[in-house]
Design a protein around this motif. Structure first.
Motif, mmCIF file in Angstrom:
data_model
loop_
_atom_site.group_PDB
_atom_site.id
_atom_site.type_symbol
_atom_site.label_atom_id
_atom_site.label_comp_id
_atom_site.label_asym_id
_atom_site.label_seq_id
_atom_site.Cartn_x
_atom_site.Cartn_y
_atom_site.Cartn_z
ATOM 1 N N ALA A 1 -7.993 10.001 3.224
ATOM 2 C CA ALA A 1 -9.125 9.966 3.715
ATOM 3 C C ALA A 1 -8.782 9.158 4.842
ATOM 4 O O ALA A 1 -9.256 9.320 6.039
ATOM 5 C CB ALA A 1 -10.285 10.018 2.538
ATOM 6 N N ALA A 2 -8.768 8.012 4.473
ATOM 7 C CA ALA A 2 -8.463 7.344 5.140
ATOM 8 C C ALA A 2 -6.967 6.938 6.585
ATOM 9 O O ALA A 2 -7.973 6.590 7.531
ATOM 10 C CB ALA A 2 -7.488 5.306 3.964
ATOM 11 N N ARG B 1 -6.197 10.217 7.776
ATOM 12 C CA ARG B 1 -6.761 10.908 8.702
ATOM 13 C C ARG B 1 -8.235 9.932 9.700
ATOM 14 O O ARG B 1 -8.393 10.688 10.898
ATOM 15 C CB ARG B 1 -7.415 11.727 8.150
ATOM 16 C CG ARG B 1 -6.099 12.989 7.530
ATOM 17 C CD ARG B 1 -6.805 13.712 6.684
ATOM 18 N NE ARG B 1 -5.044 14.881 6.496
ATOM 19 C CZ ARG B 1 -4.341 15.958 5.509
ATOM 20 N NH1 ARG B 1 -5.712 16.046 4.555
ATOM 21 N NH2 ARG B 1 -4.083 16.341 5.590
ATOM 22 N N GLU B 2 -8.914 9.063 9.176
ATOM 23 C CA GLU B 2 -9.769 8.742 9.890
ATOM 24 C C GLU B 2 -9.611 7.793 10.934
ATOM 25 O O GLU B 2 -9.996 7.618 12.394
ATOM 26 C CB GLU B 2 -10.641 8.349 8.683
ATOM 27 C CG GLU B 2 -12.173 7.648 10.079
ATOM 28 C CD GLU B 2 -12.941 7.011 8.563
ATOM 29 O OE1 GLU B 2 -13.474 5.721 8.884
ATOM 30 O OE2 GLU B 2 -13.154 6.816 7.843
ATOM 31 N N ARG B 3 -8.367 7.004 10.652
ATOM 32 C CA ARG B 3 -8.072 6.443 11.572
ATOM 33 C C ARG B 3 -7.295 6.634 12.618
ATOM 34 O O ARG B 3 -7.027 6.396 13.435
ATOM 35 C CB ARG B 3 -6.853 5.038 10.837
ATOM 36 C CG ARG B 3 -8.463 4.181 10.661
ATOM 37 C CD ARG B 3 -7.180 3.650 9.039
ATOM 38 N NE ARG B 3 -7.885 2.759 8.394
ATOM 39 C CZ ARG B 3 -7.511 2.033 7.183
ATOM 40 N NH1 ARG B 3 -6.422 1.402 7.640
ATOM 41 N NH2 ARG B 3 -8.133 1.791 6.162
#
Length: 232
Positions: free
Chosen positions: A69-70, A72-74
């Motif tokens: 999640a972290a 793919r967000e960045r």
């Protein structure tokens, strides 16, 4: 007093164990302590989680989901090196609360046949999450990675990720500075090597080298077809 459902009890045991792994580490987190902190009988804890190893696998899944999640967000479209750097730094950010756990559990993780090994069938769902993330990193890179290199490159990047994790476990520098410097050096180096692999004169050698790296994965075919279709 409201009775918990079986699902609620299992979730309580799981979240309690994850908190204790972060706060007290691997060795001090026993099934008895998990039951005590969750307010359930020890027998009830074992009913919902067969062993501490089973709770460790829950931790692996939780951490890998948070990492995915972290990252793919960045992630942004662009250079492979920058996408790798972003992904590996995201991992170090997510791993940070579990440094004590990692330092204590590394012995079990590297022991052949251990359920805690990233190559074990029990770890396959977590491993698949990580490998799928690195496939996204490769597939979204520009310029495009040659199609014939992608599968082996994903495996090589996953192995490199495990190596970076091992370096982080032993890193006592503030904010894992030594490991972050390693990431900042390794990510652009990988990208340069992949760019060289686009040259016709180097493509065959690059393919052979990546294939050789892939053979380092123990029983790769079993891992690839394990639970959830893959291998963390």
């Amino acid at each position: 007093m409201t009775r918990r459902t079986a699902t609620e009890t299992r979730d309580l045991i799981r979240t309690t164990a994850l908190r204790l792994f972060a706060e007290r580490g691997y060795d001090a987190t026993t099934m008895r302590l998990v039951a005590q902190e969750a307010g359930v009988a020890v027998g009830n804890a074992y009913h919902h989680a067969a062993s501490k190893d089973a709770l460790v696998q829950e931790l692996y899944l939780e951490v890998n989901r948070a990492h995915v999640a972290a990252a793919r967000e960045r992630l942004r479209p662009g250079d492979l090196g920058e996408r790798l750097r972003t992904t590996w730094h995201a991992a170090l950010d997510v791993f940070a609360p579990f440094h004590r756990f990692g330092a204590e559990s590394i012995g079990a993780a590297v022991r052949p046949g251990s359920p805690a090994s990233p190559f074990s069938p029990a770890s396959a769902p977590s491993a698949e999450l990580a490998r799928a993330l690195f496939r996204d990193v490769v597939d979204g890179a520009t310029p495009r990675v040659p199609a014939e290199l992608r599968d082996d490159l994903v495996t090589a990047l996953w192995l490199a990720h495990l190596g970076i994790t091992a370096a982080w476990v032993h890193d006592d520098s503030p904010d894992a500075r030594r490991t972050r410097d390693l990431v900042d050096t390794a990510a652009p180096l990988v990208a340069r090597l992949v760019r060289l692999a686009r040259l016709p004169v180097a493509r065959g050698a690059a393919h052979d080298l990546l294939g050789l790296v892939g053979r380092l994965v123990p029983d790769a075919s079993a891992v690839a077809t394990g639970p959830a279709g893959g291998a963390a």
